[in-house]
Design an enzyme around this catalytic site. Structure first.
Site, PDB file in Angstrom:
ATOM      1  N   SER A  98      39.847 -16.204 -27.486  1.00 23.83           N
ATOM      2  CA  SER A  98      40.504 -17.335 -26.873  1.00 23.83           C
ATOM      3  C   SER A  98      41.979 -17.073 -26.517  1.00 23.83           C
ATOM      4  O   SER A  98      42.559 -17.812 -25.731  1.00 23.83           O
ATOM      5  CB  SER A  98      40.444 -18.534 -27.817  1.00 23.83           C
ATOM      6  OG  SER A  98      41.177 -18.272 -29.000  1.00 23.83           O
TER       7      SER A  98
ATOM      8  N   SER B 244      39.537 -13.713 -31.577  1.00 23.29           N
ATOM      9  CA  SER B 244      40.340 -14.236 -30.468  1.00 23.29           C
ATOM     10  C   SER B 244      41.625 -13.484 -30.178  1.00 23.29           C
ATOM     11  O   SER B 244      42.255 -13.732 -29.155  1.00 23.29           O
ATOM     12  CB  SER B 244      40.683 -15.711 -30.725  1.00 23.29           C
ATOM     13  OG  SER B 244      39.560 -16.511 -30.468  1.00 23.29           O
TER      14      SER B 244
ATOM     15  N   LYS C  37      51.022 -18.248 -27.828  1.00 24.21           N
ATOM     16  CA  LYS C  37      49.754 -18.940 -27.567  1.00 24.21           C
ATOM     17  C   LYS C  37      49.960 -20.437 -27.788  1.00 24.21           C
ATOM     18  O   LYS C  37      50.599 -20.846 -28.770  1.00 24.21           O
ATOM     19  CB  LYS C  37      48.669 -18.402 -28.502  1.00 24.21           C
ATOM     20  CG  LYS C  37      47.275 -18.936 -28.198  1.00 24.21           C
ATOM     21  CD  LYS C  37      46.237 -18.355 -29.167  1.00 24.21           C
ATOM     22  CE  LYS C  37      44.830 -18.815 -28.828  1.00 24.21           C
ATOM     23  NZ  LYS C  37      43.816 -18.291 -29.772  1.00 24.21           N
TER      24      LYS C  37
END
Lengths: 488, 476
Positions: free
Chosen positions: A156, A180, A81
């Site tokens: 996210s 997330s 990420k």
């Protein structure tokens, strides 16, 4: 034989140590698949093919020198990420503000993965500064759900979940501040765990809300989750909030049978507003766990209804503070054509941040302001303590709590972008674990009538990752191996 | 009407720990810009602060030295404002629960002792420095100082005059130096002072409206800024006007204070507990250990030196000014056990040399043993006191020992009786009339004859011995 990219980490590891396939071959296969598929999914923000091949070659050297030296991650291609700092590789946080930011240091988790021989394919898309539940808040482009490209992957960590589902990486790292990791894992039909706060070092994780953020693995199955957790967990002297506590071998928790395990069903999580398909899938999964020997009890988490409100005071307050450093002075974006210092700050921050980030900075700045602090931040901190106590109380009666991850399956792109409140409510079941600091995992447990995956959320008390993995593993056993990948 | 000044001081002291408060960068002053920095102290994304526990120890030492209560749990808070010298956009400080509270410090002004209350002491990180280009509208940022540990010491509004304010600051400086936690140098900014000052009619209990003075960077400026502010506020009050509550900057060049622009003042710092740091627990074992490490502090040292050596208050003032001065004195006394003589020589001769050379006792070229050696030579008659002053000066500049100088230059006193008798005989033969007069009862002539012997020996004769032998020779 199924394609290499369809294999889990542990399956790939078997092939690698038998030398039936080389790490370079694996990396090239993945890079080729990214080339073919990622234009549709758009999970990656930055690709690092050169680094990947160099790391794969190193992995091959290690594997041919002495297989004993190899770790379960040697030669395993991963995506990271883009909120986790990677030395020499730009780390954007999905923001214009850091579009060209190249950190001169790596996060502790990256150092650990590298030490274990993992291969990094690239950096994955996300909502800007991890604020969002759909990856539509990325300043660059939204990521699409591999199961239905018209739908969001969740957020996210949307890029992290979508890439694992789309088989454009074998596994990935995400970060979870209010769901997330778990919510996009649920929407993409993969396994995602948010570990206990303090289990995994936050050093090098660009902060959104420091008291809630935690890095965790996103994988094809529960075994991979345990393997990754083994590597990233542990005390780090560079993170004062990481906890000096031994890391067990989490794969030892992967044993069949749940006799003696009590699973709590929080009544506050099974209420109207929960999609009937989700409710059915979750209940089916809970029955499957019962079939594995678990005992079911109803528990109560009475302050659940305040969790979202509490979260949306605490997280933006910390975010408004953490994001003060993006001022155009030292790194990242600096706006052009300013007339003085204040103007430079204003223009830089106006141009560098997207609407959701600005909204949260404003909420957070307001709630920390003198005269409002007691009514908002302080009150929210007190409610947070009540939520911690809810869990403490509930875990007297059960070992693991089972609940939905999200009220619905993946929604359509654009469906909620103009309604922040609806967007915030999609985290209603995941936020409490962050507020309490306890671990949670999302495990695929079924499909809705549109053929979209649904996840079951399991939560345990602080450092109860072993119980979570055991229950999740048994769910996987009971429901048959999850081999139903989207045909993207 | 008569007004009384009410003054409270906020003093920032840089702690001289080897490394910064939240990262391993060095704290030393004067390095090339931005070379004592790392991702943590320059606020890069994703990095985290880790508390240097030495900072807590240093702060605790200060707190104990001024009789504070120490909080068992310490929480760090973030104080937010935007400025280019503050890379994170917030300063890590302490807010609701400071390290220490409720202390006091005794100062002495004009022979009168006054007790000044200490409201609180807390720990925080320093900010960086801006350097403005004189030719272009450009500023440069140096972050070497960012993250250097500070303690802020806040006094009660117990100070009543500029002289007391300076005495309080000097006492604080003396303490931090005794404790070895800072060099307390105001000019270099390792000790900084803001002053809150208001006036009230003498005898009144309540407080008047105060102004806060900033940018004062020496003891002399503290004195002058406060004096100016007292004059300014007095004039306003006598004129029937109100004092405005505001922050004012001291302009040393013009010798005035002037108001800071309102905008720069209007801060809402939005303090909240820093979630990156865990509370620091100070348990009694840790406290005990630090207490045991505390050196003898100035007041206690003064009392002990007075009792042990019977020195005057004037000498004690000088000898306890710093720990090294007192150590020097005691080091010297250990080898030459005549405290009053040692004290005299340090307080007069040595201090004069140090002052001339702009040196501190720490860097004094004459060691305590060296001074003891010199005094020993006076005591055993090798040299005279007058010669010793000259020799000390040479020791100071050449770093040679007294013995080396005396031997090199043949300065040793002539004390050998047989040699002296020869000279005396010669002098008596050369001055028969004076000998006659002495023997006739005019004993005052002795001085003249001694002088002649000294002249013959070019001052090297031991005057005491000469007296003794001459008298014997004159009274057979």
């Amino acid at each position: 034989m199924s394609s290499l990219t369809d294999l889990s980490v542990h399956e790939l590891h078997e092939l690698l140590i038998k030398r039936e396939v080389s790490a370079v071959e694996v990396a090239k296969t993945y890079l080729k698949r990214i080339d073919e598929v990622d234009s549709k999914v758009r999970a990656y923000l930055t690709l690092t093919p050169d680094q990947a091949l160099a790391q794969a070659e190193e992995a091959d050297r290690c594997l041919s020198r002495d297989v004993e030296e190899a770790t379960p991650l040697t030669g395993i291609p991963m995506g990271i990420k883009d909120v986790i700092c990677t030395c020499g590789v730009r780390t954007t946080c999905g923001s214009r503000m850091l579009e060209n930011f190249v950190p001169p240091y790596s996060a502790t988790v990256i150092e650990r993965l590298e030490a274990h021989g993992a291969v990094m394919l690239g950096k994955l898309n996300m909502d800007e500064f991890a604020m969002g539940s759909s990856t539509e808040n990325s300043a660059f482009y939204p990521t699409h759900n591999p199961w239905d490209l018209e739908r969001v992957p969740g957020g996210s960590s949307g890029g992290s979940a979508a890439s694992v589902a789309a088989r454009t990486c074998a596994c990935s790292l995400g970060s979870d501040t209010g769901g997330s990791i778990r919510q996009p894992s649920s929407h993409c039909g993969v396994v995602g765990m948010k570990p206990t706060y303090g289990r995994v070092s936050r050093y090098g994780l660009v902060a959104f809300a420091s008291s809630l953020d935690q890095i965790g693995p996103i994988t094809r199955d529960v075994t991979d989750c345990a393997l990754l957790l083994n590597v990233i967990s542990g005390y780090d002297p560079r993170d004062s909030t990481s906890i000096p506590r031994d890391v067990p071998d989490y794969t030892l928790s992967l044993i069949p049978g749940l006799e003696g395990c009590t699973i709590g069903l929080p009544k506050e999580y099974f209420v109207s507003g929960l999609d009937p398909d989700v409710e059915r899938a979750v209940k089916t999964a809970v029955s499957a766990l019962e079939g594995q020997g678990a005992r079911l009890v109803e528990v109560s988490l009475p302050h659940t209804e305040y969790a979202v409100a509490t979260y949306y005071i605490i997280a933006p307050a910390e975010a408004s503070s953490n994001l003060s450093r993006y001022d155009g002075v030292k790194y990242g974006l600096r706006a052009q054509g300013f007339k003085d210092l204040t103007d430079m700050y204003k223009k830089t921050r106006s141009q560098g941040f997207g609407p959701e980030v600005k909204r949260r900075i404003m909420i957070g700045t307001y709630s920390l302001s003198s005269g409002y602090y007691d009514a908002y931040y302080k009150k929210a901190s007190q409610v947070r303590t009540l939520i911690v106590q809810d869990f403490r109380h509930a875990f007297k009666d059960c070992d693991v709590i089972a609940a939905p991850v999200a009220p619905t399956s993946a929604f359509r792109l654009g469906e909620k972008v103009d309604d922040p409140l609806q967007m915030y409510l999609s985290d209603i079941f995941t936020i409490p674990a962050n507020l309490a600091g306890i671990p949670g995992i999302s495990v695929p447990c079924g499909m809705d009538h549109n053929g979209l995956p649904i996840g079951l959320q399991l939560m345990a008390t602080h450092f109860g990752e072993q119980s979570l993995l055991k229950a999740a593993y048994n769910l996987e056993l009971a429901m048959g191996p999850w081999r139903n990948w989207p045909a993207v | 009407m008569d007004y009384e000044a009410v003054i409270g001081l906020e003093v920032h002291v840089q702690l001289q720990t080897a490394t910064k408060i939240f990262c391993p960068c060095p704290t030393t002053f004067g390095a090339l810009a931005n070379t004592h920095t790392c991702p943590v102290c320059i606020g890069m994304p994703g990095v985290l602060p880790v508390l240097n526990r030495k900072v807590v120890e240093f702060a605790i030492k200060m707190a104990l030295a001024v009789n504070c209560d120490i909080a068992p749990f310490n929480v760090f808070a973030r104080k937010h404002y935007f400025y280019p010298d503050l890379p994170k956009g917030y300063q890590i400080s302490q807010y609701e629960s400071p390290l220490a509270e409720h202390g006091w410090l005794d100062i002495e002004v004009d022979g009168r002792t006054r007790r000044i209350g200490i409201t609180r002491i807390h720990m925080e990180e320093d900010a960086g420095k801006l350097m403005h280009d004189e030719n272009r509208p450009v500023s440069y940022v140096d972050l070497n100082r960012t993250g250097v540990p500070l303690i802020e010491i806040v006094s009660e509004p117990d100070i009543r005059s500029p002289e007391e304010a300076v005495a309080y600051l000097k006492k604080l400086r003396q303490l931090v130096r005794y404790l070895g936690i800072s060099d307390g140098n105001m000019e270099e900014g390792s000790m900084r002072c803001d002053a809150n000052i208001s006036l009230r009619p003498s005898g009144q209990k309540g407080y008047g409206t105060r102004s806060e003075l900033k940018n004062i960077n020496s003891f002399r400026h503290v004195q002058r800024a406060l004096e100016y502010e007292i004059r300014r506020q007095t004039a306003l009050l006598l004129d029937g006007q109100d004092v405005v509550q505001e922050t004012r900057l001291w302009d040393a060049a013009r010798g005035v204070t002037f108001p800071m622009r309102g905008k720069e003042e209007a801060h809402d710092y939005r303090y909240f507990p820093d979630p990156d740091l865990v509370p620091v627990e100070i348990d009694s074992a840790w406290l005990t250990r630090i207490r045991e490490e505390l050196p003898e502090l100035p007041d206690a040292k003064r009392i002990r030196l007075k009792r042990q050596y019977g020195l005057s208050d004037y000498d004690l003032e000088i000898l306890t000014a710093s720990r090294s001065m007192a150590d020097y004195f005691e080091g010297c006394v250990a080898q030459f056990p005549h405290p009053k003589t040692v004290s005299n020589w340090i307080c007069v001769e040595l201090v004069r040399l140090l002052r001339q050379g702009d040196q501190e006792i720490d860097t004094c070229p004459v060691s305590p043993a060296g001074l003891a050696g010199l005094l020993e030579m006076i005591d055993n008659g090798t040299i005279s006191g007058k010669m010793a002053k000259d020799i000390l000066q040479q020791m100071y500049h050449t770093k040679k020992s007294a013995r080396e100088i005396v031997e090199e230059q043949g300065l040793a006193q002539m004390s050998d009786e047989s040699q002296l008798r020869i000279v005396i005989e010669r002098v008596m033969e050369g001055h028969p009339k004076e000998v006659e007069r002495y023997r006739a009862g005019k004993t005052k002539v002795l001085g003249f004859l001694v002088g002649q012997v000294m002249r013959e020996t070019r001052g090297q004769a031991n005057p005491k011995k000469v007296n003794e032998l001459l008298e014997k020779a004159l009274n057979p």
